[in-house]
Design an enzyme around this catalytic site. Sequence first.
Site, mmCIF file in Angstrom:
data_model
loop_
_atom_site.group_PDB
_atom_site.id
_atom_site.type_symbol
_atom_site.label_atom_id
_atom_site.label_comp_id
_atom_site.label_asym_id
_atom_site.label_seq_id
_atom_site.Cartn_x
_atom_site.Cartn_y
_atom_site.Cartn_z
ATOM 1 N N CYS A 48 0.836 -1.184 0.000
ATOM 2 C CA CYS A 48 0.000 0.000 0.000
ATOM 3 C C CYS A 48 0.873 1.237 0.000
ATOM 4 O O CYS A 48 2.078 1.156 0.173
ATOM 5 C CB CYS A 48 -0.837 0.031 1.275
ATOM 6 S SG CYS A 48 -1.583 -1.552 1.639
ATOM 7 N N ARG A 51 1.289 2.115 -6.014
ATOM 8 C CA ARG A 51 1.523 1.068 -5.012
ATOM 9 C C ARG A 51 0.267 0.249 -4.723
ATOM 10 O O ARG A 51 0.316 -0.736 -3.999
ATOM 11 C CB ARG A 51 2.004 1.691 -3.700
ATOM 12 C CG ARG A 51 3.306 2.431 -3.823
ATOM 13 C CD ARG A 51 3.672 3.051 -2.505
ATOM 14 N NE ARG A 51 4.060 2.059 -1.525
ATOM 15 C CZ ARG A 51 5.283 1.606 -1.358
ATOM 16 N NH1 ARG A 51 6.257 2.059 -2.099
ATOM 17 N NH2 ARG A 51 5.547 0.696 -0.454
ATOM 18 N N TRP A 96 -3.787 -2.152 -1.960
ATOM 19 C CA TRP A 96 -3.777 -3.219 -2.965
ATOM 20 C C TRP A 96 -3.900 -4.529 -2.214
ATOM 21 O O TRP A 96 -3.099 -4.821 -1.325
ATOM 22 C CB TRP A 96 -2.453 -3.180 -3.714
ATOM 23 C CG TRP A 96 -2.273 -4.196 -4.793
ATOM 24 C CD1 TRP A 96 -2.604 -4.065 -6.106
ATOM 25 C CD2 TRP A 96 -1.658 -5.486 -4.662
ATOM 26 N NE1 TRP A 96 -2.247 -5.192 -6.794
ATOM 27 C CE2 TRP A 96 -1.671 -6.072 -5.948
ATOM 28 C CE3 TRP A 96 -1.123 -6.215 -3.607
ATOM 29 C CZ2 TRP A 96 -1.157 -7.339 -6.193
ATOM 30 C CZ3 TRP A 96 -0.608 -7.476 -3.852
ATOM 31 C CH2 TRP A 96 -0.623 -8.032 -5.137
ATOM 32 N N ASN A 125 1.006 -0.351 6.024
ATOM 33 C CA ASN A 125 1.511 -1.072 4.855
ATOM 34 C C ASN A 125 2.299 -2.249 5.383
ATOM 35 O O ASN A 125 3.269 -2.063 6.117
ATOM 36 C CB ASN A 125 2.421 -0.139 4.035
ATOM 37 C CG ASN A 125 3.113 -0.850 2.901
ATOM 38 O OD1 ASN A 125 2.638 -1.868 2.414
ATOM 39 N ND2 ASN A 125 4.235 -0.309 2.473
ATOM 40 N N GLY A 126 1.866 -3.478 5.077
ATOM 41 C CA GLY A 126 2.587 -4.649 5.565
ATOM 42 C C GLY A 126 1.631 -5.758 5.960
ATOM 43 O O GLY A 126 0.471 -5.771 5.540
ATOM 44 N N GLU A 176 10.573 -10.447 -21.631
ATOM 45 C CA GLU A 176 10.108 -9.131 -21.199
ATOM 46 C C GLU A 176 8.988 -8.616 -22.123
ATOM 47 O O GLU A 176 8.011 -8.024 -21.657
ATOM 48 C CB GLU A 176 11.299 -8.159 -21.151
ATOM 49 C CG GLU A 176 10.966 -6.723 -20.802
ATOM 50 C CD GLU A 176 10.313 -6.510 -19.434
ATOM 51 O OE1 GLU A 176 10.251 -7.444 -18.617
ATOM 52 O OE2 GLU A 176 9.830 -5.390 -19.210
ATOM 53 N N LYS A 202 5.353 -7.624 -20.789
ATOM 54 C CA LYS A 202 4.752 -6.297 -21.012
ATOM 55 C C LYS A 202 3.355 -6.457 -21.591
ATOM 56 O O LYS A 202 2.399 -5.835 -21.140
ATOM 57 C CB LYS A 202 5.583 -5.464 -22.003
ATOM 58 C CG LYS A 202 6.788 -4.731 -21.541
ATOM 59 C CD LYS A 202 6.625 -3.650 -20.549
ATOM 60 C CE LYS A 202 6.474 -4.168 -19.155
ATOM 61 N NZ LYS A 202 7.616 -4.355 -18.341
ATOM 62 N N GLU A 218 0.878 -7.980 -19.041
ATOM 63 C CA GLU A 218 0.618 -7.079 -17.903
ATOM 64 C C GLU A 218 -0.426 -6.019 -18.238
ATOM 65 O O GLU A 218 -1.303 -5.744 -17.440
ATOM 66 C CB GLU A 218 1.902 -6.309 -17.535
ATOM 67 C CG GLU A 218 2.830 -7.002 -16.595
ATOM 68 C CD GLU A 218 4.045 -6.132 -16.253
ATOM 69 O OE1 GLU A 218 4.441 -6.154 -15.098
ATOM 70 O OE2 GLU A 218 4.593 -5.439 -17.146
ATOM 71 N N HIS A 247 9.733 -27.384 -29.106
ATOM 72 C CA HIS A 247 9.519 -28.342 -28.021
ATOM 73 C C HIS A 247 8.269 -28.024 -27.207
ATOM 74 O O HIS A 247 8.254 -28.222 -25.995
ATOM 75 C CB HIS A 247 10.761 -28.382 -27.124
ATOM 76 C CG HIS A 247 12.004 -28.728 -27.887
ATOM 77 N ND1 HIS A 247 12.244 -29.979 -28.384
ATOM 78 C CD2 HIS A 247 13.054 -27.959 -28.291
ATOM 79 C CE1 HIS A 247 13.392 -29.987 -29.044
ATOM 80 N NE2 HIS A 247 13.905 -28.763 -29.004
ATOM 81 N N LYS A 260 3.114 -1.599 -8.526
ATOM 82 C CA LYS A 260 4.488 -1.376 -8.973
ATOM 83 C C LYS A 260 5.509 -1.869 -7.962
ATOM 84 O O LYS A 260 6.564 -2.375 -8.318
ATOM 85 C CB LYS A 260 4.707 0.103 -9.252
ATOM 86 C CG LYS A 260 6.055 0.348 -9.890
ATOM 87 C CD LYS A 260 6.045 1.555 -10.760
ATOM 88 C CE LYS A 260 7.315 1.649 -11.557
ATOM 89 N NZ LYS A 260 7.403 0.632 -12.608
HETATM 90 C C1 G6P Z 1 6.310 -5.707 -9.514
HETATM 91 C C2 G6P Z 1 6.138 -4.806 -10.715
HETATM 92 C C3 G6P Z 1 7.127 -5.194 -11.808
HETATM 93 C C4 G6P Z 1 8.543 -5.177 -11.257
HETATM 94 C C5 G6P Z 1 8.690 -6.089 -10.031
HETATM 95 C C6 G6P Z 1 10.036 -5.920 -9.357
HETATM 96 O O1 G6P Z 1 5.860 -6.982 -9.820
HETATM 97 O O2 G6P Z 1 4.804 -4.881 -11.207
HETATM 98 O O3 G6P Z 1 7.027 -4.270 -12.879
HETATM 99 O O4 G6P Z 1 9.433 -5.593 -12.247
HETATM 100 O O5 G6P Z 1 7.683 -5.753 -9.071
HETATM 101 O O6 G6P Z 1 10.144 -4.600 -8.893
HETATM 102 P P1 G6P Z 1 11.505 -3.889 -8.507
HETATM 103 O O7 G6P Z 1 11.090 -2.563 -7.967
HETATM 104 O O8 G6P Z 1 12.163 -4.750 -7.470
HETATM 105 O O9 G6P Z 1 12.331 -3.792 -9.737
#
Ligand code: G6P
Length: 634
Positions: A20, A45, A92, A118-119, A507, A511, A514, A530, A629
């Site tokens: 959060c 967050r 969240w 938060n936690g 990646e 993307k 996501e 495979h 994030k």
């Molecule tokens: C979350 C985000 C990702 C990110 C990952 C690691 O899952 O949605 O976009 O890559 O955390 O985050 P960091 O801040 O450790 O790079």
Amino acid sequence: MLLLHYYLPQKLIKDNQKMCGIVGYLGKQNAAGILLEGLKRLEYRGYDSSGLAVFEDGNLIVTRRVGRVKELVAAVKKAPSQSSLGICHTRWATHGVVTEQNAHPQLSSDGKITLVHNGVIENYNTIQKFLISKGYTFSSETDTEVLCNLIAYHYAKEKEPKEGSRFAQSVRKAILHVEGTYGLAVLCADCPNEMVGARHGSPLILGVGREEILLASDVAALVSRTPEVVYLNDGEVVQIVGTDFTISTLDSEDIKPIINTVDWDISEGELGDFDHFMLKEIFEQPEALENAMRGRFSLDQSTAKFGGLNLTPQDLRQVDRILLCACGTAWHACLTIEFLIEKYARIPVEVEYASEFRYRNAPLDKNTLVMVVSQSGETIDTLAALQESKRKGYTTLAITNTVGSTIARESDGGIYQHAGPEIGVASTKAFTSQLMIGAMLALFLGRLRDMSFNDGSELVTGLKKIPDLVREITQHCAQIKSIAKKYTKKQDFLFLGRLSMFPIALEGALKLKEISYIHAEGYPAAEMKHGPIALVSEECPSVFFATEPDTLAKVVSNMQEVKARKGQIIVVRSANCPLPEGLADDEVIIPECHQAATPILASIPVQLLSYYIAVERGCDVDKPRNLAKSVTVE
Ligand code: G6P
């Protein structure tokens, strides 16, 4: 006496897995506006629900709403407050329904205490049973309400101390009984001029302004008020009274605060002319890459230099293995960095998911260097992997974008990315900046070993050209947008690349899934045979990366296998990798560059492709469903 069992079976955890954003304000201005402004900057967050508590005529007034912060803003507008003290929260959740009752701030059943958290409070079940036996009642499914009532219980019991505050003391007493993680901001109905914060395992930062003090989980929420911040450490409690604050341990030992000045351009956190932060951040990549390199090359030595490694060249020459740990996109960056370090510095590298590594007890030897990579510097699994490595005595380094973050502070040394704030949940500029730092690190480690002056010099020259080449690719965004339109309705995608393009395939797939909710998988191109080839059909397009002349023939035959099964092909190819006529349905050509930097250039078209597909599908690009994030819970 409160008897606590520090064990909670997983099945009992109902609604306590969350990360959060929190903000607290105590000053002379109207708190609500400042708090909500800060909260908007923390929405990345979490954005399931949000809430605000202010102090009004001797009462704690709590407003909570399900949905985005804008819902809360609208509710607060209808009932404006004059309070200059308040706390707020954006949430969240992964467990339990999202309801107003479960949103924060939570209020104790006696109305005395309200808090944002938060936690995770792991032993909430035991504490809750105890509190119920003492007459406290609960209206939410949250562990946070349990903590709130526990503070109220101690507050009710506590006598007015000779020194210090009864309120702060009751927060200390309560959290001494808590197992888990917390970043907290707490208010008490009897203390109109006081706010208490505490931290263990979740970030909490104090902002020291002119005649005002703020608390927040991220500097992003503070910088519009003040650049002066204190990063609280685990086990610290801050008591704010008026415009003064004191920091102490749980045992009430005073701690001298270290005030840092953050260098943050507030306009970096604004959208400007862009529709979304993701697009803005894609276009900011040339500057982010320049910032990653700025002042970090030594031309007369043909190498890179990093100020914060805290290791001598001799220490680094003794490293015989590197372990890279991260989560999500940063883990993909690690796979590329592995490729680069092995190729250019000839040091064996392994890449681990941080969440796996911390529990695996992998054997390492004393010459292993552990490096963690994290944009936010707060991801709990990455932090735990770092702490576990330190506990075992390994030297640790961190690559992170967030100055002063927990990971930055706890590692033995590190490299800051200087990519600027990344707000879009889907990482873009932070990723390519990590790739740039990986290439520079490979150069630096290579030059301490066998890499020749000329090879080093070629690499330096090659890397310096990258920001302009990225700019060139972004100028072709209209072409990528029109390709994206053709594929908007597809439900499955494959992303296929060899060697350094394999992480970019992973990646690219991440993307797309996501932000557009399309199922996508990344594979090494040859592995397609495979298994994934079973997915290939007119309905499942493949994105191929063809960037290396050495492996081009192989990639072309993989493309032909897809074509033979009626699969559509989008290719991202280097200018020096021509394809047979008609093989690709669509192509994006990237300029030739030094091989070490091809992953950076190849990332840009797939970022744009995912972005435009998601926009066409009407998705909320910057706040994709179910994601956040910064993941500060396990
Ligand atoms: C979350 C985000 C990702 C990110 C990952 C690691 O899952 O949605 O976009 O890559 O955390 O985050 P960091 O801040 O450790 O790079």
